[in-house]
Design a protein around this motif. Structure first.
Motif, PDB file in Angstrom:
ATOM      1  N   ARG B 193      55.516  45.761  45.581  1.00  0.00           N
ATOM      2  CA  ARG B 193      54.338  45.686  44.742  1.00  0.00           C
ATOM      3  C   ARG B 193      53.907  47.037  44.182  1.00  0.00           C
ATOM      4  O   ARG B 193      53.657  47.178  42.984  1.00  0.00           O
ATOM      5  N   GLU B 197      53.803  47.875  40.311  1.00  0.00           N
ATOM      6  CA  GLU B 197      52.530  48.210  39.669  1.00  0.00           C
ATOM      7  C   GLU B 197      52.607  49.567  38.986  1.00  0.00           C
ATOM      8  O   GLU B 197      52.058  49.773  37.907  1.00  0.00           O
ATOM      9  N   SER B 214      48.272  32.826  39.847  1.00  0.00           N
ATOM     10  CA  SER B 214      47.592  33.978  40.436  1.00  0.00           C
ATOM     11  C   SER B 214      48.161  35.280  39.873  1.00  0.00           C
ATOM     12  O   SER B 214      47.412  36.223  39.597  1.00  0.00           O
ATOM     13  N   ARG B 217      46.831  35.764  36.322  1.00  0.00           N
ATOM     14  CA  ARG B 217      45.420  36.163  36.322  1.00  0.00           C
ATOM     15  C   ARG B 217      45.252  37.602  36.788  1.00  0.00           C
ATOM     16  O   ARG B 217      44.403  38.338  36.288  1.00  0.00           O
ATOM     17  N   ASP B 218      46.070  38.008  37.783  1.00  0.00           N
ATOM     18  CA  ASP B 218      45.989  39.379  38.307  1.00  0.00           C
ATOM     19  C   ASP B 218      46.423  40.422  37.291  1.00  0.00           C
ATOM     20  O   ASP B 218      45.835  41.486  37.197  1.00  0.00           O
ATOM     21  N   TRP B 219      47.486  40.127  36.607  1.00  0.00           N
ATOM     22  CA  TRP B 219      48.175  41.172  35.849  1.00  0.00           C
ATOM     23  C   TRP B 219      47.883  41.161  34.366  1.00  0.00           C
ATOM     24  O   TRP B 219      48.115  42.153  33.695  1.00  0.00           O
TER      25      TRP B 219
END
Lengths: 286, 257
Positions: B193, B197, B214, B217-219
């Motif tokens: 991760r 990122e 998910s 929505r996170d990224w």
């Protein structure tokens, strides 16, 4: 943190596809493809070299199996055909060796050229790469094979003490012509075979026929002086002879040179037209 | 030159040349109403993308959602320049990295090291930079001695780790990513991760195709919902995702009835 921060990937590029696809625009893309491949020459070289290395990975002799198998074939065929055709081995063996090695290059480029794109499907579909790279890969791979077989030719010259003399240098510019032709063939056949899957077997059988029709194992003199003009009608003869004759110490006739250059120009022009038209479609075909 | 992606009215057809077109026609026409068609030369084509338009600039994080076969991967491949559009206008400025399949075009017969080297050469890197990349990838992927063995004998986990390490060792301006990239066992994802990122933050533009709500929505800040090769909705991530997930729920409950 990682050592990768300077790996800024490739230099930034712009891909701009406009709706009005003119011939000029397509030509520019084709030209760009060739130029990008030229810049990736180290990649092309490594791909070609790895192909050879992979094939012989784990074997003791490695790529020198190429040399050995050619040597064995030449020795066997030389013995048989010299007897059958009642030829002087001293004269026939250098001819046969050169013919078989050079034909090996032509045949391999044609056969493998048929797969230049189809076989690289995963690579083509995973990232944009100049299509020329795939064609160059086939040519370089077979140039390396040719290099290994050079040992056999030199060996035959040494054993029979039949060195071609300075005329041999004439084969170098002819070799450049060959590389250009080989590149054109790998692209043309590769793209055609990706689109029409029936072509590889056709090409294969035509190639087998051409092996016997072209003076590869029989000497061109056998057709006789009154029918010698027929020989340059066969593109493969002219193209073969511009490299082979100098290596036998002869100078090819003007007719052979003119026809070899003519056929090559025709092939390259045809390929360019096809390349310009088909380049962007290859990824849809494979 | 600013990094940007401009797509205007792009359609993409896949010609079907191979296989028996006639019998294929009969079977597929009934199943995929509207997606199959014939072009002007009466060739059978799949309409993979239909009149797609959007524009992305620096800092944009786009998520692509939709069912299988909605055209997400085709769109990514087109943005990568693998499929060249002939209808509509597409402009992609910046260096692009496409992480589309876990094998990244790796040659399974070559060793891990050879694959790394090829990747480096493909990106026109210098010899020292390639050597640094080798060390970096080897360390992250924990391949040890396997690095000098053919990829063919790696476990599937090792292939994923190698592909991931290789892909994330570059710093592209435009990052195109398919969802496989976020698949992996939990332990690996924990480790991956940070690295991922890092790369995503470094990229000017991210286009991510995923089924995992998910992740999107996170990224992502913006989401395009693809349906049958068309853009069905295009808007802020949370809004579109709410409707997309709501739609999926009704579709499933509708099937149950």
């Amino acid at each position: 943190m990682s050592a990768s921060s300077d790996n800024a990937a490739r230099p930034a590029a712009v891909l701009d596809f406009t709706p009005d696809v003119t011939w000029a625009a397509r030509s520019r893309w084709a030209y760009r493809d060739v130029m990008e491949a030229a810049r990736l020459w180290r990649l092309c070289w490594m791909l070609g070299w790895l192909d050879i290395k992979l094939k012989y990975r784990g074997s003791v002799l490695g790529p020198f199996w190429l040399t050995l198998s050619t040597a064995v074939m030449v020795a066997a065929m030389g013995g048989i055909y010299a007897t059958l055709f009642r030829m002087n081995l001293h004269e026939y063996l250098p001819f046969l060796t050169l013919s078989l090695v050079l034909w090996g290059f032509v045949g391999a480029v044609v056969n493998e050229g048929c797969n230049s794109f189809v076989q690289q499907e995963t690579m083509i579909r995973s990232e944009r790469m100049p299509y020329t790279v795939y064609a160059v890969r086939i040519v370089l791979r077979n140039l390396l094979v040719l290099g290994h077989n050079l040992v056999v030719i030199v060996g035959v010259f040494a054993v029979l003490d039949t060195w071609p003399g300075w005329n041999a240098l004439l084969s170098l510019p002819a070799m450049l012509l060959w590389l250009l032709d080989a590149l054109a063939l790998s692209f043309l056949l590769g793209a055609l075979c990706a689109r029409f899957r029936d072509i590889p077997p056709i090409v294969n059988s035509l190639l087998q026929m051409a092996f016997f029709v072209t003076p590869v194992i029989w000497k061109p003199e056998l057709v006789g002086p009154d029918r010698a003009w027929l020989l340059p009608m066969n593109p493969l003869f002219s193209v073969l002879d511009v490299v082979r004759a100098p290596l036998l110490g002869q100078v090819p006739t003007l007719m052979v040179y003119v026809s070899a250059i003519g056929y090559s120009a025709l092939l390259c022009a045809l390929t360019w037209v096809f390349f310009v038209r088909a380049r962007g479609r290859v990824s849809f075909w494979i | 030159m600013p990094t940007e992606i401009v797509v205007e009215g792009v359609s993409l057809d896949f010609p079907l040349y191979h296989g028996n077109a006639r019998s294929l026609k009969r079977t597929v026409f009934s199943g995929l109403s509207g997606r199959m068609s014939s072009d002007s030369k009466h060739r059978l084509v799949v309409r993979a993308l239909r009149d797609v338009s959007f524009r992305l600039g620096r800092g944009d994080r786009l998520g692509l959602v939709g069912t299988n076969g909605a055209g997400k991967t085709t769109l990514l491949r087109m943005l990568a320049g693998i499929y060249e559009p002939v209808v509509g206008h597409m402009r992609v400025a910046g260096n692009v990295s496409a992480l589309l399949d876990p094998r990244l075009g790796m040659n399974m017969d070559m060793t891990g090291r050879e694959n790394i080297k090829l990747r480096g050469l493909f990106n026109a890197m210098s010899q020292p930079a390639i050597r640094r990349m080798e060390d970096d990838v080897a360390e992250f992927a924990e391949l040890g001695h396997f690095l000098d063995l053919p990829v063919r004998i790696y476990s599937s986990g090792m292939v994923i780790r190698l592909g991931f390490a290789l892909a994330t060792s570059l710093r592209p301006q435009v990052l195109l990513m398919d969802e496989w990239f976020l698949a992996g066992d939990a332990v690996f994802m924990e480790k991956a991760r940070g690295r991922l990122e890092d790369m995503v933050r470094g990229a000017d533009i991210l286009v991510l195709s995923s089924h995992a709500a998910s992740v999107v929505r996170d990224w992502c800040t913006r989401v395009i919902w693809m349906d049958q090769g068309r853009i069905r909705e295009d808007g802020p991530a949370d809004e579109v995702m709410d409707r997309y997930q709501g739609h999926k729920m009704t579709a499933i409950s509708g099937q149950d009835d």
